[in-house]
Scaffold this motif. Structure first.
Motif, PDB file in Angstrom:
ATOM      1  N   GLN A 159     -21.908  -2.560  11.182  1.00 43.84           N
ATOM      2  CA  GLN A 159     -20.916  -1.566  10.807  1.00 43.84           C
ATOM      3  C   GLN A 159     -19.517  -2.111  10.998  1.00 43.84           C
ATOM      4  N   VAL A 160     -18.642  -1.722  10.095  1.00 41.10           N
ATOM      5  CA  VAL A 160     -17.227  -2.049  10.196  1.00 41.10           C
ATOM      6  C   VAL A 160     -16.452  -0.740  10.093  1.00 41.10           C
ATOM      7  N   GLN A 161     -15.553  -0.537  11.006  1.00 48.07           N
ATOM      8  CA  GLN A 161     -14.681   0.633  10.951  1.00 48.07           C
ATOM      9  C   GLN A 161     -13.283   0.177  10.555  1.00 48.07           C
ATOM     10  N   LEU A 162     -12.691   0.887   9.617  1.00 49.95           N
ATOM     11  CA  LEU A 162     -11.379   0.533   9.086  1.00 49.95           C
ATOM     12  C   LEU A 162     -10.429   1.716   9.228  1.00 49.95           C
ATOM     13  N   VAL A 163      -9.217   1.436   9.681  1.00 54.16           N
ATOM     14  CA  VAL A 163      -8.212   2.475   9.837  1.00 54.16           C
ATOM     15  C   VAL A 163      -6.898   1.991   9.230  1.00 54.16           C
ATOM     16  N   GLU A 164      -6.425   2.730   8.213  1.00 54.63           N
ATOM     17  CA  GLU A 164      -5.160   2.379   7.561  1.00 54.63           C
ATOM     18  C   GLU A 164      -4.000   3.080   8.256  1.00 54.63           C
ATOM     19  N   SER A 165      -2.831   2.470   8.129  1.00 49.42           N
ATOM     20  CA  SER A 165      -1.601   3.091   8.619  1.00 49.42           C
ATOM     21  C   SER A 165      -0.434   2.530   7.824  1.00 49.42           C
ATOM     22  N   LEU A 202       6.778   8.399   2.775  1.00 49.63           N
ATOM     23  CA  LEU A 202       7.611   8.756   1.634  1.00 49.63           C
ATOM     24  C   LEU A 202       8.741   7.744   1.531  1.00 49.63           C
ATOM     25  N   VAL A 203       8.943   7.214   0.326  1.00 44.29           N
ATOM     26  CA  VAL A 203       9.982   6.209   0.113  1.00 44.29           C
ATOM     27  C   VAL A 203      10.601   6.435  -1.257  1.00 44.29           C
ATOM     28  N   GLN A 204      11.856   6.073  -1.397  1.00 50.47           N
ATOM     29  CA  GLN A 204      12.506   6.181  -2.694  1.00 50.47           C
ATOM     30  C   GLN A 204      12.100   5.024  -3.602  1.00 50.47           C
ATOM     31  N   ALA A 205      12.192   5.252  -4.885  1.00 50.66           N
ATOM     32  CA  ALA A 205      11.908   4.195  -5.852  1.00 50.66           C
ATOM     33  C   ALA A 205      12.779   2.979  -5.552  1.00 50.66           C
ATOM     34  N   GLY A 206      12.151   1.802  -5.628  1.00 52.22           N
ATOM     35  CA  GLY A 206      12.847   0.570  -5.301  1.00 52.22           C
ATOM     36  C   GLY A 206      12.675   0.148  -3.857  1.00 52.22           C
ATOM     37  N   GLY A 207      12.145   1.031  -3.041  1.00 53.97           N
ATOM     38  CA  GLY A 207      11.965   0.744  -1.633  1.00 53.97           C
ATOM     39  C   GLY A 207      10.692  -0.030  -1.340  1.00 53.97           C
ATOM     40  N   SER A 208      10.442  -0.215  -0.052  1.00 53.04           N
ATOM     41  CA  SER A 208       9.295  -1.012   0.394  1.00 53.04           C
ATOM     42  C   SER A 208       8.527  -0.280   1.485  1.00 53.04           C
ATOM     43  N   LEU A 209       7.244  -0.584   1.546  1.00 54.34           N
ATOM     44  CA  LEU A 209       6.380  -0.132   2.623  1.00 54.34           C
ATOM     45  C   LEU A 209       5.401  -1.245   2.943  1.00 54.34           C
ATOM     46  N   ARG A 210       4.936  -1.274   4.178  1.00 48.64           N
ATOM     47  CA  ARG A 210       3.900  -2.219   4.574  1.00 48.64           C
ATOM     48  C   ARG A 210       2.729  -1.430   5.139  1.00 48.64           C
ATOM     49  N   LEU A 211       1.603  -1.527   4.466  1.00 46.72           N
ATOM     50  CA  LEU A 211       0.389  -0.876   4.937  1.00 46.72           C
ATOM     51  C   LEU A 211      -0.402  -1.837   5.815  1.00 46.72           C
ATOM     52  N   SER A 212      -1.039  -1.294   6.838  1.00 45.69           N
ATOM     53  CA  SER A 212      -1.897  -2.074   7.712  1.00 45.69           C
ATOM     54  C   SER A 212      -3.299  -1.486   7.712  1.00 45.69           C
ATOM     55  N   CYS A 213      -4.269  -2.346   7.915  1.00 51.06           N
ATOM     56  CA  CYS A 213      -5.662  -1.930   8.004  1.00 51.06           C
ATOM     57  C   CYS A 213      -6.257  -2.619   9.224  1.00 51.06           C
ATOM     58  N   ALA A 214      -6.600  -1.839  10.225  1.00 49.47           N
ATOM     59  CA  ALA A 214      -7.181  -2.377  11.451  1.00 49.47           C
ATOM     60  C   ALA A 214      -8.695  -2.233  11.406  1.00 49.47           C
ATOM     61  N   ALA A 215      -9.393  -3.323  11.722  1.00 46.91           N
ATOM     62  CA  ALA A 215     -10.853  -3.329  11.645  1.00 46.91           C
ATOM     63  C   ALA A 215     -11.471  -3.465  13.029  1.00 46.91           C
ATOM     64  N   SER A 216     -12.640  -2.899  13.174  1.00 43.07           N
ATOM     65  CA  SER A 216     -13.440  -3.078  14.390  1.00 43.07           C
ATOM     66  C   SER A 216     -14.896  -3.155  13.978  1.00 43.07           C
ATOM     67  N   GLY A 271     -18.638  -2.109   0.930  1.00 42.01           N
ATOM     68  CA  GLY A 271     -19.537  -1.280   1.701  1.00 42.01           C
ATOM     69  C   GLY A 271     -18.865  -0.434   2.759  1.00 42.01           C
ATOM     70  N   TYR A 272     -17.623  -0.752   3.067  1.00 42.91           N
ATOM     71  CA  TYR A 272     -16.924  -0.046   4.138  1.00 42.91           C
ATOM     72  C   TYR A 272     -15.526   0.322   3.675  1.00 42.91           C
ATOM     73  N   TRP A 273     -15.123   1.534   4.027  1.00 43.36           N
ATOM     74  CA  TRP A 273     -13.841   2.077   3.584  1.00 43.36           C
ATOM     75  C   TRP A 273     -13.121   2.764   4.742  1.00 43.36           C
ATOM     76  N   GLY A 274     -11.786   2.689   4.680  1.00 47.39           N
ATOM     77  CA  GLY A 274     -10.984   3.468   5.600  1.00 47.39           C
ATOM     78  C   GLY A 274     -10.798   4.883   5.081  1.00 47.39           C
ATOM     79  N   GLN A 275     -10.059   5.671   5.828  1.00 53.19           N
ATOM     80  CA  GLN A 275      -9.878   7.088   5.480  1.00 53.19           C
ATOM     81  C   GLN A 275      -8.717   7.288   4.504  1.00 53.19           C
ATOM     82  N   GLY A 276      -7.905   6.273   4.318  1.00 51.56           N
ATOM     83  CA  GLY A 276      -6.794   6.351   3.372  1.00 51.56           C
ATOM     84  C   GLY A 276      -5.483   6.723   4.034  1.00 51.56           C
ATOM     85  N   THR A 277      -4.395   6.283   3.401  1.00 48.91           N
ATOM     86  CA  THR A 277      -3.061   6.633   3.855  1.00 48.91           C
ATOM     87  C   THR A 277      -2.211   6.978   2.621  1.00 48.91           C
TER      88      THR A 277
END
Length: 129
Positions: free
Chosen positions: A1-7, A11-25, A117-123
């Motif tokens: 089993q693999v557990q995945l958690v996104e973070s 909310l960001v304005q057009a042209g902006g940036s975000l960095r998503l992370s996915c932690a696995a165990s 086969g394994y998915w996080g819950q989404g962000t």
């Protein structure tokens, strides 16, 4: 089993940036290709980016190529999606997913939902115009 958690969504304005992370165990993270997918309201889940188990190769959907960058840190058991020049059409729930890659020489880069086969819950990522 693999557990995945996104973070990292938000909310960001057009042209902006975000960095998503996915932690696995769970099982060895370095044996899995890691993908990012997204799903907007009323639409099917779609491929965004993928990185091989070892991190040496990547692939992107045409709609994000040149704006998004996928990466991973196997020692930290994390995958990332750096999103720059965001557009309102990037608004969606973003999911990370793991695909067992050992039988394929750890070289696969699947682009379809059924290969994971394994998915996080989404962000949630919301880009305002």
């Amino acid at each position: 089993q693999v557990q995945l958690v996104e973070s990292g969504g938000g909310l960001v304005q057009a042209g902006g940036s975000l960095r998503l992370s996915c932690a696995a165990s769970g099982r060895p993270f370095s044996n899995y290709a890691m993908g990012w997918f997204r799903q907007a309201p009323g639409k099917e889940r779609e491929f965004v980016a993928v990185i091989t188990a070892g991190g040496g190769n990547t692939d992107y959907a045409d709609s994000v190529k040149g704006r998004f960058t996928i990466s991973r840190d196997n020692a930290q058991k994390k995958a990332y999606l750096q999103m720059n020049s965001l557009k309102p059409e990037d608004t969606a729930v973003y999911y990370c997913a793991a695909s067992w890659s050992v039988p394929f020489g750890r070289a696969i880069m699947p682009r379809t939902v059924d290969k994971y086969g394994y998915w996080g819950q989404g962000t949630q990522v919301t880009v305002s115009s």
